[in-house]
Design a protein around this motif. Structure first.
Motif, PDB file in Angstrom:
ATOM      1  N   SER A  72       0.824  -1.209   0.000  1.00  0.00           N
ATOM      2  CA  SER A  72       0.000   0.000   0.000  1.00  0.00           C
ATOM      3  C   SER A  72       0.859   1.260   0.000  1.00  0.00           C
ATOM      4  O   SER A  72       0.622   2.191  -0.790  1.00  0.00           O
ATOM      5  N   ARG A 179      -6.063   7.156  -0.774  1.00  0.00           N
ATOM      6  CA  ARG A 179      -4.804   6.483  -0.463  1.00  0.00           C
ATOM      7  C   ARG A 179      -5.082   5.003  -0.222  1.00  0.00           C
ATOM      8  O   ARG A 179      -6.162   4.619   0.254  1.00  0.00           O
ATOM      9  N   ARG A 181      -4.655   1.994   2.110  1.00  0.00           N
ATOM     10  CA  ARG A 181      -4.499   1.935   3.568  1.00  0.00           C
ATOM     11  C   ARG A 181      -3.266   1.119   3.926  1.00  0.00           C
ATOM     12  O   ARG A 181      -3.210  -0.084   3.658  1.00  0.00           O
ATOM     13  N   LYS A 182      -2.308   1.780   4.563  1.00  0.00           N
ATOM     14  CA  LYS A 182      -1.009   1.165   4.792  1.00  0.00           C
ATOM     15  C   LYS A 182      -1.065  -0.008   5.767  1.00  0.00           C
ATOM     16  O   LYS A 182      -0.168  -0.853   5.771  1.00  0.00           O
ATOM     17  N   SER A 183      -2.113  -0.076   6.586  1.00  0.00           N
ATOM     18  CA  SER A 183      -2.208  -1.171   7.554  1.00  0.00           C
ATOM     19  C   SER A 183      -2.746  -2.449   6.930  1.00  0.00           C
ATOM     20  O   SER A 183      -2.759  -3.494   7.585  1.00  0.00           O
ATOM     21  N   GLU A 188      -6.957  -4.106   0.414  1.00  0.00           N
ATOM     22  CA  GLU A 188      -6.675  -2.671   0.243  1.00  0.00           C
ATOM     23  C   GLU A 188      -6.983  -2.205  -1.168  1.00  0.00           C
ATOM     24  O   GLU A 188      -7.342  -1.042  -1.393  1.00  0.00           O
ATOM     25  N   GLN A 235     -10.043  -6.180  10.388  1.00  0.00           N
ATOM     26  CA  GLN A 235      -9.914  -4.763  10.059  1.00  0.00           C
ATOM     27  C   GLN A 235     -10.672  -4.423   8.779  1.00  0.00           C
ATOM     28  O   GLN A 235     -11.341  -3.385   8.682  1.00  0.00           O
ATOM     29  N   LEU A 239     -13.968  -1.510   7.693  1.00  0.00           N
ATOM     30  CA  LEU A 239     -13.821  -0.477   6.666  1.00  0.00           C
ATOM     31  C   LEU A 239     -14.822  -0.685   5.530  1.00  0.00           C
ATOM     32  O   LEU A 239     -15.393   0.280   5.000  1.00  0.00           O
TER      33      LEU A 239
END
Length: 352
Positions: A72, A179, A181-183, A188, A235, A239
């Motif tokens: 990501s 963006r 999501r870096k997590s 993603e 997670q 979202l």
């Protein structure tokens, strides 16, 4: 913008396939209208040297080196470094067919917000596995609900990855910039894509194959029962829950979008996690995590009443019965016993 298309390639320990992937881009209609951005995400093999070698040979190839931060963050870095009017994402082990860039440049004449084409899948050895086509169509603003109904059920596997598509850069950076999501390292891409589609006013679909996906059997999605995958699912579904509200507002007439919460969020993602709980011992199977899933399932109108028990795959009936009982602690106890029996007798479902 100085370029029409920026091709963004996140690279992590991809030395075995990277030269072939880059070569597939350069052997197509890679002209001054295009740029290639290679983001070395802290690779420990020969990938950094391969990136630098190609970057030194062609001024239209940009190379970025960064500490390992995940796919990501690599894609975000590539977007920030891009100059193209449109962005394309390519994985470092996949291939662009020779005509892809020519077809995409032609499609841009209609000034679309996104271009979506067909794709094919090959094994790691290059053996063809399947072909996923779409059909030629331009969807205007008032037809976008129809776009979902035409494509999501039949071609849903291509309405999740970001590769094989063209994104208008100005839409990505309009309002609040989108963006990855870096997590997240799983899901993603479709979160980014679905949120982007909520901003679109013109969608172009092409029947031609724009992308060749090489199924190497590695990565997070290759082990759908791992603890790492379960943590990502927990997670992801939260979202996705919020995103479905936005999508229903953006596409109020779409049957596919209206059914997405039941069939995709609950039926595909949450039920996968519950099936893992019932068949494999894992520390992720706690009453707290089950309670998180149940709170989302309670929002699903498709699970109301007795008919809800039979609204998904037959194999999910035990999970739905436990949900109807409504006790996460009791469910965790039952899953603990059933997973122990499955491990004792080496039982595994055919698919998660």
């Amino acid at each position: 913008m100085s370029k029409r298309i920026s091709i963004i390639v996140p690279v992590y320990n991809a030395a075995r396939t990277l030269e072939y992937t880059i070569g597939s881009v350069l052997s197509g209609n890679f002209s001054k209208d295009c740029e290639l951005i290679l983001i070395d995400d802290g690779s420990t093999d020969d990938s950094p040297g391969i990136c630098d070698r190609f970057g030194s040979l062609n001024p239209d190839i940009k190379v970025i080196h960064q500490p390992n931060s995940g796919v990501s963050q690599a894609r975000n870095a590539g977007m920030d470094a891009s100059d193209g009017e449109y962005l394309m994402f390519l994985d470092a082990d996949d291939i662009l067919p020779e005509l892809t860039l020519s077809l995409c440049l032609s499609a841009l004449e209609s000034s679309p917000d996104i271009v979506i084409g067909g794709y094919s899948t090959r094994s790691a050895e290059g053996r063809p596995i399947r072909q996923i086509p779409v059909f030629d169509r331009i969807y205007q603003d008032w037809e976008l609900s129809m776009f979902w109904d035409d494509n999501f059920s039949h071609y849903g596997s291509f309405l999740r990855p970001v590769w094989g598509k063209l994104f208008r850069r100005s839409l990505i950076y309009s309002e609040e910039p989108l963006r990855f999501r870096k997590s997240l390292n799983y899901g993603e891409d479709f979160l980014f894509l679905f949120e982007y589609l909520c901003r679109c006013r013109k969608v172009v679909t092409l029947s031609e194959t724009l992308y060749i996906y090489r199924d190497g059997g590695t990565g997070l999605s290759s082990d759908l029962s791992s603890d790492r995958h379960l943590l990502q699912l927990i997670q992801l579904v939260g979202l996705y829950d919020a995103l479905t509200v936005k999508m229903k507002a953006a596409f109020p007439q779409s049957r596919a979008v209206a059914g997405m919460y039941h069939k995709d969020l609950v039926g595909r993602l949450i039920c996968r996690a519950l099936t893992v709980f019932s068949t494999r011992k894992t520390k992720i199977c706690t009453s707290d995590n089950i309670s998180r899933f149940y709170s989302l399932m309670k929002k699903d109108a498709g699970l109301k009443g007795l008919k809800g028990l039979f609204s998904l795959r037959a194999g999910q009936i035990p999970n739905l019965l436990l949900f109807k009982i409504g006790s996460p602690r009791f469910s965790a106890m039952v899953y603990g016993m059933s997973s122990a029996l499955c491990e004792l007798f080496h039982l595994r479902p055919r698919r998660y």
